[in-house]
Design an enzyme around this catalytic site. Structure first.
Site, PDB file in Angstrom:
ATOM      1  N   ASP A 264     -45.938  -6.650  29.484  1.00 20.08           N
ATOM      2  CA  ASP A 264     -45.969  -7.277  30.832  1.00 20.08           C
ATOM      3  C   ASP A 264     -45.033  -6.322  31.618  1.00 20.08           C
ATOM      4  OD1 ASP A 264     -47.037  -9.409  29.725  1.00 20.08           O
ATOM      5  OD2 ASP A 264     -45.338 -10.449  29.300  1.00 20.08           O
TER       6      ASP A 264
ATOM      7  N   LYS B  71     -47.229   2.718  17.307  1.00 18.29           N
ATOM      8  CA  LYS B  71     -47.172   1.877  18.101  1.00 18.29           C
ATOM      9  C   LYS B  71     -47.766   0.596  17.335  1.00 18.29           C
ATOM     10  CE  LYS B  71     -48.419   0.517  22.509  1.00 18.29           C
ATOM     11  NZ  LYS B  71     -49.042  -1.067  22.505  1.00 18.29           N
TER      12      LYS B  71
ATOM     13  N   GLN C 151     -53.832   8.944  20.231  1.00 12.97           N
ATOM     14  CA  GLN C 151     -53.593   7.945  19.507  1.00 12.97           C
ATOM     15  C   GLN C 151     -54.697   7.705  18.327  1.00 12.97           C
ATOM     16  OE1 GLN C 151     -53.722   3.524  20.004  1.00 12.97           O
ATOM     17  NE2 GLN C 151     -51.512   3.428  20.026  1.00 12.97           N
TER      18      GLN C 151
ATOM     19  N   ARG D 114     -51.851  -2.594  31.102  1.00 13.43           N
ATOM     20  CA  ARG D 114     -52.939  -3.260  31.956  1.00 13.43           C
ATOM     21  C   ARG D 114     -52.529  -3.289  33.297  1.00 13.43           C
ATOM     22  NH1 ARG D 114     -52.888  -8.938  29.196  1.00 13.43           N
ATOM     23  NH2 ARG D 114     -50.921  -8.244  28.760  1.00 13.43           N
TER      24      ARG D 114
ATOM     25  N   CYS E 201     -53.116  -3.042  17.086  1.00 15.31           N
ATOM     26  CA  CYS E 201     -54.434  -3.729  18.090  1.00 15.31           C
ATOM     27  C   CYS E 201     -54.777  -5.022  17.295  1.00 15.31           C
ATOM     28  CB  CYS E 201     -55.515  -2.670  17.826  1.00 15.31           C
ATOM     29  SG  CYS E 201     -56.954  -3.317  18.484  1.00 15.31           S
TER      30      CYS E 201
ATOM     31  N   ASN F 238     -43.018  -2.355  25.397  1.00 18.04           N
ATOM     32  CA  ASN F 238     -44.131  -2.349  26.055  1.00 18.04           C
ATOM     33  C   ASN F 238     -44.589  -4.211  26.227  1.00 18.04           C
ATOM     34  OD1 ASN F 238     -47.421  -2.244  24.448  1.00 18.04           O
ATOM     35  ND2 ASN F 238     -47.315  -1.830  26.797  1.00 18.04           N
TER      36      ASN F 238
ATOM     37  N   PRO G  69     -51.928   3.683  25.552  1.00 17.95           N
ATOM     38  CA  PRO G  69     -53.171   3.961  25.308  1.00 17.95           C
ATOM     39  C   PRO G  69     -54.238   2.586  25.127  1.00 17.95           C
ATOM     40  CG  PRO G  69     -51.823   3.713  23.486  1.00 17.95           C
ATOM     41  CD  PRO G  69     -50.924   3.735  24.465  1.00 17.95           C
TER      42      PRO G  69
END
Length: 221
Positions: free
Chosen positions: A193, A131, A62, A214, A92, A191, A8
């Site tokens: 890289d 997450k 999410q 990303r 976040c 999660n 997300p």
């Protein structure tokens, strides 16, 4: 297995982007942009962020916030919406999110984090997942925190291999995530890289899946 996820991402994983990814991979687990439960209360524009097309399924919404009662209300509203699950953001690092005791801030408040999970679980028949990150400044409490979330009802965990303090700097460390998997019975997604499928499979080891974020921007192929 492995579960392949599109992470997300605010301002990125909207309906159009998700449909592009779905055309490329019929099995990938799609996540919405992360969405404020407070914003959903007051803005149709925010609620519209959760719109989806049937072909996107499996699709998980999410959400983030800090009020267990409002999380419960939101979970009830989402229960019959046709989505596949509800994911709670507890990772976040954005300052504007953390200063309102949401997102990554919940890493420091295990009791509240568990109350939020419990409120969602009690008000929906959908799977509820979380997450989060390795921790606030280090990974010392990752297993205790994550185990508490599972005991509260979380049915899957996605772990970003950086701490809150790192934000997106440095290199993601997956070793604590592998250790966490040995301590919990629910699926654990790694999660951080992941550059693509081959990289995700290389990192997988004992985990149940990997999440691409990303690296997919501008090149979801």
């Amino acid at each position: 297995k492995p579960i392949t996820c599109l992470a997300p991402m605010d301002g990125i994983t909207d309906l159009a982007y998700r449909q592009i990814v779905r055309k490329l991979n019929p099995d990938v687990l799609l996540f919405s942009e992360f969405t404020s439960i407070n914003g959903m209360e007051h803005s149709n524009v925010v609620r519209d962020r959760l719109n989806f097309a049937p072909q996107e399924l499996p699709y998980i919404v999410q959400i983030f916030g800090n009020e267990p009662d409002l999380f419960g209300k939101t979970a009830r509203e989402l229960n019959d919406s046709g989505i596949s699950g509800i994911d709670i953001n507890m990772g976040c690092p954005a300052k504007k999110i953390v200063k309102h005791h949401s997102g990554g801030s919940l890493i420091k408040d295990q009791d509240l984090a568990c109350q939020i999970v419990e409120a969602c679980v009690k008000n929906t028949t959908l799977p509820v997942s979380v997450k989060t990150r390795l921790g606030w400044t280090d990974e010392k409490h990752l297993i205790d925190f994550s185990t508490a979330l599972v005991n509260a009802g979380a049915q899957m965990l996605s772990i970003h291999g950086r701490t809150y303090k790192q934000a997106y700097k440095g290199t993601a460390d997956w070793n604590p995530i592998y250790e966490l998997k040995q301590a919990v019975a629910v699926p654990v997604i790694g999660n951080g890289d992941v550059h693509g499928k081959e990289d995700g499979l290389t990192r997988l080891k004992n985990l149940d899946g990997y999440m691409v974020g990303r690296a997919s921007i501008g090149n979801p192929w």
